[in-house]
Every structure is written in C-alpha cells, then in structure tokens.
Design a protein around this motif. Structure first.
Motif, short mmCIF file in Angstrom:
data_model
loop_
_atom_site.label_atom_id
_atom_site.label_comp_id
_atom_site.label_asym_id
_atom_site.label_seq_id
_atom_site.Cartn_x
_atom_site.Cartn_y
_atom_site.Cartn_z
N LEU A 14 -30.26 -25.71 -6.33
CA LEU A 14 -30.62 -24.51 -5.59
C LEU A 14 -31.82 -23.82 -6.23
O LEU A 14 -32.75 -23.37 -5.54
CB LEU A 14 -29.43 -23.56 -5.53
N SER A 15 -31.82 -23.76 -7.55
CA SER A 15 -32.92 -23.12 -8.27
C SER A 15 -34.25 -23.84 -8.01
O SER A 15 -35.28 -23.20 -7.78
CB SER A 15 -32.62 -23.10 -9.76
N SER A 16 -34.22 -25.17 -8.03
CA SER A 16 -35.46 -25.91 -7.79
C SER A 16 -35.94 -25.74 -6.35
O SER A 16 -37.15 -25.63 -6.11
CB SER A 16 -35.27 -27.39 -8.13
N VAL A 17 -35.03 -25.69 -5.38
CA VAL A 17 -35.42 -25.47 -3.98
C VAL A 17 -36.01 -24.08 -3.82
O VAL A 17 -37.05 -23.90 -3.16
CB VAL A 17 -34.22 -25.69 -3.04
N LYS A 18 -35.38 -23.08 -4.43
CA LYS A 18 -35.91 -21.71 -4.35
C LYS A 18 -37.31 -21.62 -4.97
O LYS A 18 -38.19 -20.95 -4.42
CB LYS A 18 -34.98 -20.75 -5.09
N LEU A 28 -36.12 -16.76 0.68
CA LEU A 28 -34.85 -16.76 1.40
C LEU A 28 -34.41 -15.33 1.67
O LEU A 28 -34.51 -14.46 0.81
CB LEU A 28 -33.77 -17.48 0.57
N ALA A 29 -33.91 -15.08 2.89
CA ALA A 29 -33.50 -13.73 3.27
C ALA A 29 -32.15 -13.37 2.64
O ALA A 29 -31.89 -12.21 2.35
CB ALA A 29 -33.42 -13.61 4.78
N ARG A 30 -31.30 -14.35 2.44
CA ARG A 30 -29.97 -14.10 1.89
C ARG A 30 -29.84 -14.72 0.50
O ARG A 30 -30.46 -15.74 0.22
CB ARG A 30 -28.90 -14.73 2.76
#
Length: 115
Positions: A14-18, A28-30
C-alpha cells in the motif's frame, strides 16, 4: 490481500502504491487502514529456548552443529560472525599430533574482527 499475506506485507504494498500515485500527482481521497500492520507474526510467536531445550538440541545434534548451537546460545554470536571464524581466531587453541584440540585457558579468547 490480507487473506493471503501478512498485514505488514500488505501495508508495504500500500505504501509503495501511495508513493507512486503521489509521484504522478494523484492523492487518495480516503485513508486505508490495515489492522495489526506493525505486528510481525514471524517474530511475535518466537521465544528464547529454555535450558532443557538447549541441552536436548546439543545432545541430538552432530558435533559441528553443537559448536554452532553453543556459540549462539552461550556466547551470543550471530551467524555472520560464526561463518567468518577461522582456526587462527582461537589464539589459545592447540591441535596435537593425534588430532586432539586443547585450549590452554578456559574460558578461551576468541578474536573476532568486524568487517
């Protein structure tokens, strides 16, 4: 993903995608929350062996493995240090003509160099 992978691994993905989305100018909005993301299950369930367990390990192991277990359990050596040890690192050790190993002093000195 949390069904197949540990929560900490999912958090890393998730961190790498963000980070990639942020690099591309997107946000990302959420917030995505992952429970137990800081718990590492492999380390969490480990415990130090008891004296009886160490004795059992030593009794059932081959002599070369007994040395590794003893260095790790009683001296606190890490595997990297053990893999770099040479006979010359034991200055008080002597090998007799018939192949016996004798230490002049007990406990003996071990010369460990860090690379």
């Amino acid at each position: 993903m949390t069904d197949k992978l540990a929560e900490s691994s999912v958090a890393n993905y998730l961190s790498s995608v963000k980070n990639r989305l942020q690099y591309d100018g997107l946000r990302l909005a959420r917030d995505i929350k992952i429970k137990n993301r800081h718990q590492h299950h492999t380390v969490e369930s480990q415990t130090a062996p008891t004296k009886d367990q160490i004795i059992t390990f030593l009794q059932t192991a081959k002599p070369s493995t007994q040395v590794i277990i003893a260095f790790g359990a009683f001296l606190g050596f890490r595997f990297k240090v053990m893999s770099d040890l040479r006979v010359s690192d034991f200055p008080e050790m002597r090998v007799t003509e018939d192949g016996k190993i004798i230490f002049e002093k007990m406990p003996t000195r071990i010369k460990v160099t860090m690379t």
